[in-house]
Design a protein around this motif. Structure first.
Motif, PDB file in Angstrom:
ATOM      1  N   GLU A  32       0.836  -1.201   0.000  1.00  0.00           N
ATOM      2  CA  GLU A  32       0.000   0.000   0.000  1.00  0.00           C
ATOM      3  C   GLU A  32       0.871   1.251   0.000  1.00  0.00           C
ATOM      4  O   GLU A  32       0.586   2.224  -0.716  1.00  0.00           O
ATOM      5  N   ALA A  33       1.940   1.223   0.804  1.00  0.00           N
ATOM      6  CA  ALA A  33       2.839   2.379   0.853  1.00  0.00           C
ATOM      7  C   ALA A  33       3.530   2.592  -0.492  1.00  0.00           C
ATOM      8  O   ALA A  33       3.644   3.725  -0.982  1.00  0.00           O
ATOM      9  N   ILE A  34       3.979   1.480  -1.102  1.00  0.00           N
ATOM     10  CA  ILE A  34       4.605   1.592  -2.410  1.00  0.00           C
ATOM     11  C   ILE A  34       3.600   2.107  -3.436  1.00  0.00           C
ATOM     12  O   ILE A  34       3.931   2.912  -4.310  1.00  0.00           O
ATOM     13  N   GLY A  35       2.348   1.628  -3.313  1.00  0.00           N
ATOM     14  CA  GLY A  35       1.301   2.093  -4.226  1.00  0.00           C
ATOM     15  C   GLY A  35       1.053   3.580  -4.098  1.00  0.00           C
ATOM     16  O   GLY A  35       0.872   4.283  -5.096  1.00  0.00           O
ATOM     17  N   GLN A  36       1.018   4.067  -2.862  1.00  0.00           N
ATOM     18  CA  GLN A  36       0.820   5.503  -2.659  1.00  0.00           C
ATOM     19  C   GLN A  36       1.984   6.297  -3.237  1.00  0.00           C
ATOM     20  O   GLN A  36       1.799   7.355  -3.855  1.00  0.00           O
ATOM     21  N   LEU A  37       3.199   5.778  -3.029  1.00  0.00           N
ATOM     22  CA  LEU A  37       4.370   6.446  -3.598  1.00  0.00           C
ATOM     23  C   LEU A  37       4.303   6.437  -5.119  1.00  0.00           C
ATOM     24  O   LEU A  37       4.557   7.466  -5.776  1.00  0.00           O
ATOM     25  N   ALA A  38       3.956   5.273  -5.694  1.00  0.00           N
ATOM     26  CA  ALA A  38       3.867   5.170  -7.151  1.00  0.00           C
ATOM     27  C   ALA A  38       2.803   6.115  -7.690  1.00  0.00           C
ATOM     28  O   ALA A  38       2.996   6.778  -8.719  1.00  0.00           O
ATOM     29  N   GLY A  39       1.652   6.200  -6.992  1.00  0.00           N
ATOM     30  CA  GLY A  39       0.590   7.098  -7.425  1.00  0.00           C
ATOM     31  C   GLY A  39       1.018   8.552  -7.374  1.00  0.00           C
ATOM     32  O   GLY A  39       0.697   9.342  -8.268  1.00  0.00           O
ATOM     33  N   GLY A  40       1.750   8.896  -6.319  1.00  0.00           N
ATOM     34  CA  GLY A  40       2.228  10.278  -6.200  1.00  0.00           C
ATOM     35  C   GLY A  40       3.225  10.626  -7.286  1.00  0.00           C
ATOM     36  O   GLY A  40       3.176  11.714  -7.881  1.00  0.00           O
ATOM     37  N   VAL A  41       4.143   9.683  -7.573  1.00  0.00           N
ATOM     38  CA  VAL A  41       5.118   9.908  -8.643  1.00  0.00           C
ATOM     39  C   VAL A  41       4.400  10.045  -9.978  1.00  0.00           C
ATOM     40  O   VAL A  41       4.718  10.930 -10.788  1.00  0.00           O
ATOM     41  N   ALA A  42       3.426   9.162 -10.216  1.00  0.00           N
ATOM     42  CA  ALA A  42       2.687   9.200 -11.481  1.00  0.00           C
ATOM     43  C   ALA A  42       1.935  10.520 -11.636  1.00  0.00           C
ATOM     44  O   ALA A  42       1.861  11.089 -12.729  1.00  0.00           O
ATOM     45  N   HIS A  43       1.358  11.020 -10.548  1.00  0.00           N
ATOM     46  CA  HIS A  43       0.616  12.284 -10.592  1.00  0.00           C
ATOM     47  C   HIS A  43       1.527  13.420 -11.052  1.00  0.00           C
ATOM     48  O   HIS A  43       1.198  14.177 -11.976  1.00  0.00           O
ATOM     49  N   ASP A  44       2.697  13.546 -10.429  1.00  0.00           N
ATOM     50  CA  ASP A  44       3.615  14.624 -10.793  1.00  0.00           C
ATOM     51  C   ASP A  44       4.200  14.403 -12.185  1.00  0.00           C
ATOM     52  O   ASP A  44       4.377  15.353 -12.955  1.00  0.00           O
ATOM     53  N   PHE A  45       4.490  13.158 -12.522  1.00  0.00           N
ATOM     54  CA  PHE A  45       5.086  12.862 -13.818  1.00  0.00           C
ATOM     55  C   PHE A  45       4.098  13.137 -14.946  1.00  0.00           C
ATOM     56  O   PHE A  45       4.487  13.562 -16.042  1.00  0.00           O
ATOM     57  N   ASN A  46       2.810  12.891 -14.692  1.00  0.00           N
ATOM     58  CA  ASN A  46       1.796  13.158 -15.711  1.00  0.00           C
ATOM     59  C   ASN A  46       1.734  14.642 -16.056  1.00  0.00           C
ATOM     60  O   ASN A  46       1.504  15.012 -17.206  1.00  0.00           O
ATOM     61  N   ASN A  47       1.893  15.497 -15.052  1.00  0.00           N
ATOM     62  CA  ASN A  47       1.899  16.929 -15.331  1.00  0.00           C
ATOM     63  C   ASN A  47       3.049  17.297 -16.262  1.00  0.00           C
ATOM     64  O   ASN A  47       2.896  18.123 -17.176  1.00  0.00           O
ATOM     65  N   LEU A  48       4.232  16.689 -16.047  1.00  0.00           N
ATOM     66  CA  LEU A  48       5.376  16.952 -16.912  1.00  0.00           C
ATOM     67  C   LEU A  48       5.150  16.381 -18.313  1.00  0.00           C
ATOM     68  O   LEU A  48       5.436  17.038 -19.324  1.00  0.00           O
TER      69      LEU A  48
END
Length: 615
Positions: A220-236
């Motif tokens: 779950e923690a890795i998933g939250q981290l992955a989701g957060g990274v994906a959110h910021d990366f999508n903006n870029l």
């Protein structure tokens, strides 16, 4: 009376009788003649009577004294017998096996009835064994080891655990306490043995559940981290891919940097796919569930799987008929099957057999032991088994972690199994794996069954461009400038805002000015949902198109699904933005109520739209 040693009491009683007899005899000898001379004129005539009187008095004295001492001894013996019986009853009633053992040979000298029950041996057999033979079995090395431990025991008390011979086909765990005692002056060892098999089983189950909880929390923690990274990366990616598309539209194919732009476009598309996999793992990717037959799904994929896996691997499909339908996203289910089969292919580089099985399954209190961690209910169980190299427990524990791979550099992203795990979790199912080195790997996928059909929705017209006024809210400055540029170039009038409060302020000044709200779901101060609710209260039925860097999830985007609203997910191309905007405007302009009509939305409500089909 001290009745712990009856022999000593008998000796004391005999001594008392002898003393009494001696005292009476001495007194009689000393004073009987004097008494006769004092009271009788002719004492010689009374000598015979005196003798009989002496015998009678002494006999009566001895009789009464012996009788009294005998009664005391009998009473003491009776109390001793009663106490021994009570002690034995307590001894036998103990929950633990209690044995008296010879300290040198280990021979069992005495034992309670619990020993019989615990080791399933009659007392007659128990008393012919050594402690080691009873616990571990005759002739077993551990039996000699236990006897030696008893023989070398030189402490007042010690405790240890011991695994006994199998009982009823399962391991038999014992807790030992050894204590030095003395019985009738002889040194003995008291062994107290308790069956802790159930406790061991509970400890093992507790450890398994704790490990499962830790693994779940880690994932779950890795998933939250992955989701957060994906959110910021999508903006870029939104800015990179968007500007690349704009440049490609205006660039001539003979331009020297045209091929470089195409490579940037390809790399951006691959990066977007990687982000989508991260979102899937973190359970933020949206699903479009329908009722489907898993057998048909696999049958349709079999030919493609054969081409991908290669001729050196034999595919065996064993379907269960009839198979209950599952309620899931066909594309995502295909991705799970594909990822698991490709993983199996990589494990069988020298060839082998890939077996795919389906079956109906009910998980309840009677079968939960075989399906640990799976919630009660009806499932379709998909099993994918290979005959590959397998893996050890350390690797097996990490296979669902994103970016974890055992392949060489450049041979895999480490997201295949992580993506499968995320998809199955999002479908409220479960996925488990078992493996041993050189014995292959088996994946068990549990998909809940559900009888529910999903209506198909037709897509609206795809006319791009227009003359309407759009209120655009995007907190990322570069993404906001890109979206404004694309919409303005298509003929729209665009008013921009960087926060939710700015949107509210602009709308309240002139509510009739705007034809469409283009809102980012996550914004500073006031989020997209709160802005939309406020504007709906001012102007019911106001069209809205939401933008999200991580597709709808249960936390902050689920309302988009619930309300049947439109969504476009980053990174999207300029073409996708224009297409979604036009469809949102057209569908809302033809609506007869404030609630959007799902049939006129751009596809199924909540469907992720990162890119329309390119021509």
């Amino acid at each position: 009376m001290d009745f712990r040693n009856p022999i000593r009491q008998i000796n004391r009683s005999a001594l008392k009788v002898a003393l009494a007899y001696g005292v009476v005899g001495a007194l009689w000898i000393l004073f009987s003649d004097q008494a006769l001379e004092a009271f009788v004129k002719d004492p010689s005539r009374w000598q015979t009577i005196k003798g009989w009187a002496y015998v009678t008095v002494t006999a009566l004295l001895v009789y009464f004294m012996v009788r009294r001492q005998t009664e005391k001894l009998l009473d003491a013996a009776l109390r001793l017998q009663t106490r021994e019986a009570e002690t034995r009853e307590i001894f036998d009633a103990a929950n633990s096996a209690i044995l008296v053992v010879h300290p040198e040979s280990g021979a069992i000298l005495d034992a309670n009835q619990t020993t019989e029950k615990l080791f399933d041996q009659p007392m007659a057999s128990v008393l012919t064994m050594t402690l080691g033979d009873l616990v571990s079995g005759p002739g077993v090395p551990s039996a000699a080891l236990l006897n030696r431990q008893v023989r070398e025991f030189n402490q007042q008390e010690t405790g240890f655990e011991w695994q006994a011979k199998p009982r009823h086909g399962e391991a038999f765990h014992l807790d030992f306490v050894l204590k030095q005692i003395h019985v009738s002056g002889q040194a003995r060892v008291l062994a107290v043995i308790k069956d802790i098999t159930d406790r061991k089983r509970m400890d093992l189950e507790k450890s398994r559940l704790e490990e499962q909880l830790r693994q779940s929390q880690k994932m779950e923690a890795i998933g939250q981290l992955a989701g957060g990274v994906a959110h910021d990366f999508n903006n870029l990616l939104q800015v990179i891919n968007g500007h690349t598309d704009l440049m490609l539209e205006d660039a001539d194919k003979d331009w020297p940097f045209y091929e470089s732009l195409k490579q940037i476009e390809i790399a951006g598309t691959r990066a977007a796919e990687l982000v989508r996999q991260l979102l899937t793992y973190s359970r933020r990717q949206i699903i479009n569930p329908v009722s489907l037959d898993l057998n048909d799904q696999i049958a349709h994929m079999k030919q493609m799987l054969s081409r991908l896996i290669g001729e050196q691997i034999e595919i065996r499909f064993s379907p269960n008929n009839p198979l209950e339908p599952v309620y899931g996203d066909p594309g995502m289910i295909d991705q799970v099957i594909m990822n698991l089969c490709l993983n199996a292919r990589d494990a069988m580089s020298a060839g082998g057999v890939l077996t795919i099985r389906t079956q109906n399954l009910l998980v309840d209190e009677n079968s939960e032991k075989n399906h640990a961690g799976v919630r009660f209910g009806r499932y379709v169980l998909l099993t994918i088994e290979d005959t590959g190299v397998g893996m050890g427990p350390e690797t097996l524990a990490r296979i669902f972690e994103p970016f974890f791979t055992t392949k060489g550099i450049g041979q895999g992203t480490g997201l295949g199994l992580a993506t499968a795990h995320g998809i199955i979790q999002q479908h409220n199912g479960a996925i488990r794996a078992t493996s041993e080195p050189e014995r292959g790997t088996t994946f068990h996928v549990y998909l809940p069954t559900k009888e529910q059909d999903q209506l198909d929705h037709e897509e609206g017209p795809r006319t791009q461009g227009g003359q309407e006024t759009i209120l655009l809210a995007e907190d990322n400055l570069m993404a906001r400038h890109l979206a404004r540029h694309v919409l303005t170039q298509a003929g729209y009038t665009v008013v921009t805002a960087g926060t939710g409060q700015e949107v509210v302020d602009l709308f309240e000044k002139n509510p009739e000015q705007f034809h469409l709200l283009l809102l980012d779901v996550m914004m500073p101060e006031t989020g997209g949902r709160d802005v939309w609710l406020h504007i709906q209260s001012l102007r019911p039925g106001m069209p809205v198109l939401f933008i999200s860097s991580d597709a709808p999830n249960a936390n902050h985007c689920q309302f988009i699904l619930n309300e049947g609203l439109d969504l476009i997910a980053k990174p999207f191309s300029p073409e996708a933005l224009l297409w979604a905007t036009r469809n949102a405007l057209n569908s809302r302009s033809s609506a007869t109520s404030s609630r959007p009509s799902p049939s006129n939305c751009p596809g199924t409500p909540g469907r992720l739209r990162s890119e329309p089909d390119r021509k």
